[in-house]
Design a protein around this motif. Structure first.
Motif, PDB file in Angstrom:
ATOM      1  N   GLY A 161       0.814  -1.209   0.000  1.00 24.29           N
ATOM      2  CA  GLY A 161       0.000   0.000   0.000  1.00 24.29           C
ATOM      3  C   GLY A 161       0.850   1.264   0.000  1.00 24.29           C
ATOM      4  N   LEU A 162       1.920   1.255   0.766  1.00 25.56           N
ATOM      5  CA  LEU A 162       2.813   2.418   0.794  1.00 25.56           C
ATOM      6  C   LEU A 162       3.480   2.623  -0.568  1.00 25.56           C
ATOM      7  N   ALA A 201       2.319   1.631  -3.422  1.00 29.06           N
ATOM      8  CA  ALA A 201       1.266   2.058  -4.356  1.00 29.06           C
ATOM      9  C   ALA A 201       0.959   3.547  -4.208  1.00 29.06           C
ATOM     10  N   LYS A 202       1.160   4.100  -3.022  1.00 27.52           N
ATOM     11  CA  LYS A 202       0.906   5.530  -2.785  1.00 27.52           C
ATOM     12  C   LYS A 202       2.116   6.403  -3.104  1.00 27.52           C
ATOM     13  N   GLY A 203       3.187   5.785  -3.632  1.00 27.24           N
ATOM     14  CA  GLY A 203       4.325   6.568  -4.078  1.00 27.24           C
ATOM     15  C   GLY A 203       5.543   6.573  -3.168  1.00 27.24           C
ATOM     16  N   ILE A 204       5.474   5.863  -2.056  1.00 27.32           N
ATOM     17  CA  ILE A 204       6.653   5.772  -1.185  1.00 27.32           C
ATOM     18  C   ILE A 204       7.678   4.883  -1.879  1.00 27.32           C
TER      19      ILE A 204
END
Length: 131
Positions: free
Chosen positions: A3-4, A6-9
């Motif tokens: 998830g991180l 996927a959010k750009g991290i």
């Protein structure tokens, strides 16, 4: 972790906690994190059988490194015996970095130690400096 990412991290900014009760589960999660490009893994010793003795803890890490193969790098050994019930002595911790198999020993050079207690850290450094 997914998830991180996927959010750009950036995966290279993540050290992922992958410690589980079994070597197989820990290896599966660790391989996934390293295959995604994460900076490393944070792994506590197996904690299922309490109290865990030094030989069992070292055996856990030896088996894990063999299963990880080239992904056995940038491992942070998480020493938190108050939670896991698995306390590794400084002299045995130092010995765990010196496996007879040279390929395994090379992989363990990239292990860092996160220690909750300063005295343990100090004793471990003394043990590692003996060579």
């Amino acid at each position: 972790m997914n998830g991180l990412i996927a959010k750009g991290i950036l995966p290279s900014a993540l050290i992922v906690g992958t410690g589980c009760a079994s070597v197989e589960d820990t290896a599966t999660l660790s391989n996934h994190a390293m295959d995604k490009g994460c900076a490393g893994t944070l792994i506590h010793p197996s904690f299922f059988f309490r109290p865990a003795d030094d030989d069992g803890i070292v055996d856990f890490y030896e088996q894990l490194v063999r299963r990880l193969g080239t992904n056995a790098r940038n491992i942070v050994l998480y020493h938190f015996p108050e939670v896991t019930g698995a306390s590794l002595s400084p002299s045995r911790s130092a010995a765990s970095f010196k496996f007879p198999n040279s390929a395994t020993a090379t992989k363990f050079r990239s292990i860092s130690i996160f220690i909750a207690k300063l005295q343990f850290s100090s004793n471990l450094i003394k043990e590692l400096d003996r060579d």
